[in-house]
Design an enzyme around this catalytic site. Sequence first.
Site, PDB file in Angstrom:
ATOM      1  N   HIS A 152       2.741  28.854  85.974  1.00 25.42           N
ATOM      2  CA  HIS A 152       1.912  29.921  85.403  1.00 25.42           C
ATOM      3  C   HIS A 152       1.124  29.401  84.205  1.00 25.42           C
ATOM      4  O   HIS A 152       0.890  30.115  83.223  1.00 25.42           O
ATOM      5  CB  HIS A 152       2.766  31.128  84.990  1.00 25.42           C
ATOM      6  CG  HIS A 152       3.564  31.699  86.114  1.00 25.42           C
ATOM      7  ND1 HIS A 152       4.803  31.208  86.459  1.00 25.42           N
ATOM      8  CD2 HIS A 152       3.292  32.709  86.975  1.00 25.42           C
ATOM      9  CE1 HIS A 152       5.274  31.892  87.486  1.00 25.42           C
ATOM     10  NE2 HIS A 152       4.376  32.806  87.823  1.00 25.42           N
ATOM     11  N   SER A 282     -25.881  20.340  78.961  1.00 26.56           N
ATOM     12  CA  SER A 282     -26.308  21.728  78.829  1.00 26.56           C
ATOM     13  C   SER A 282     -27.671  21.731  78.160  1.00 26.56           C
ATOM     14  O   SER A 282     -27.994  20.836  77.374  1.00 26.56           O
ATOM     15  CB  SER A 282     -25.308  22.524  77.999  1.00 26.56           C
ATOM     16  OG  SER A 282     -25.865  23.753  77.568  1.00 26.56           O
TER      17      SER A 282
END
Length: 308
Positions: A152, A282
């Site tokens: 998890h 970016s």
Amino acid sequence: MPTNTYESPLSSRYASDDMLYLFSADKKFTTWRKLWVALARAEMELGLPVTQEQVDELEAHINDIDYQRAAEWEKKLRHDVMAHVHTYGELCPKAMPIIHLGATSCYVGDNTDIILMREGLVLVRNKLVQVLAALAKFAEDYKALPTLGFTHFQAAQLVTVGKRAALWMNDLLLDLEEVEHRISTLKLLGSKGTTGTQASFLELFHGDHEKVKELERKIAKEMGFDAVVPVSGQTYSRKMDYSVLSVLSGIAQSASKFATDMRLLCHLKEVEEPFEKNQIGSSAMPYPPCPTSATPCGVSASAPWPGM
């Protein structure tokens, strides 16, 4: 490439040349013609008034498709299949009377769809094998390199980098088995007629059921299939589409799990994306990632992570 019409990034960016060709007009309509050739040859061999000269004429013009002429015929006839029958017939005047003899539109339409789906699955299978081979090498190279395991996304017991890769491999191996099964079990629709009763072929063969069955077997063999759909209407059952889509969905699920794991590991700096010399990260942050020291799992940014 036209700039005044919509272009899908699914094709221009992500699809392979082989897959783009597979679903092209050329592949579709040459397959229609191959099916017409297979039908004519089988009918000739079973005694219908079809000659070798007519079959040869059809074979000689499989690739000579005049799309403009087909569009003109379709505008006139309002029927796509008949438009291509007439376009083909103009090239093959001797064979024109026997093109599509006894068949309905789905003989070419549906059979072609099944053929293309199966060939598409073969391409997908080849890609899966390549990914599995790359992952297998990676897992072997790093089978003893310890790294933190997660449950998890919480820190757990140690595993190895190779074990982590083997998890992704196992999912993809399950997908490969499903792809192999679907390729081996897909059946051709065959020559079923307008409602699946084969009435038109029974009439052509004067009620000889065995010849009608043999017609289908011959067509299937020529098109590379071991069997035909045993019962159908005019079309094959759309559950066949679902079966193929289910296989593709399974591969997408495996790829999503693989990609999500990689993204999380990148966030932890356990692995990093390759970054080429002139690549821009970016528009707002065009600089490359900052160099890092050895990552927690010991795999550097240059390590050959499959799929990256």
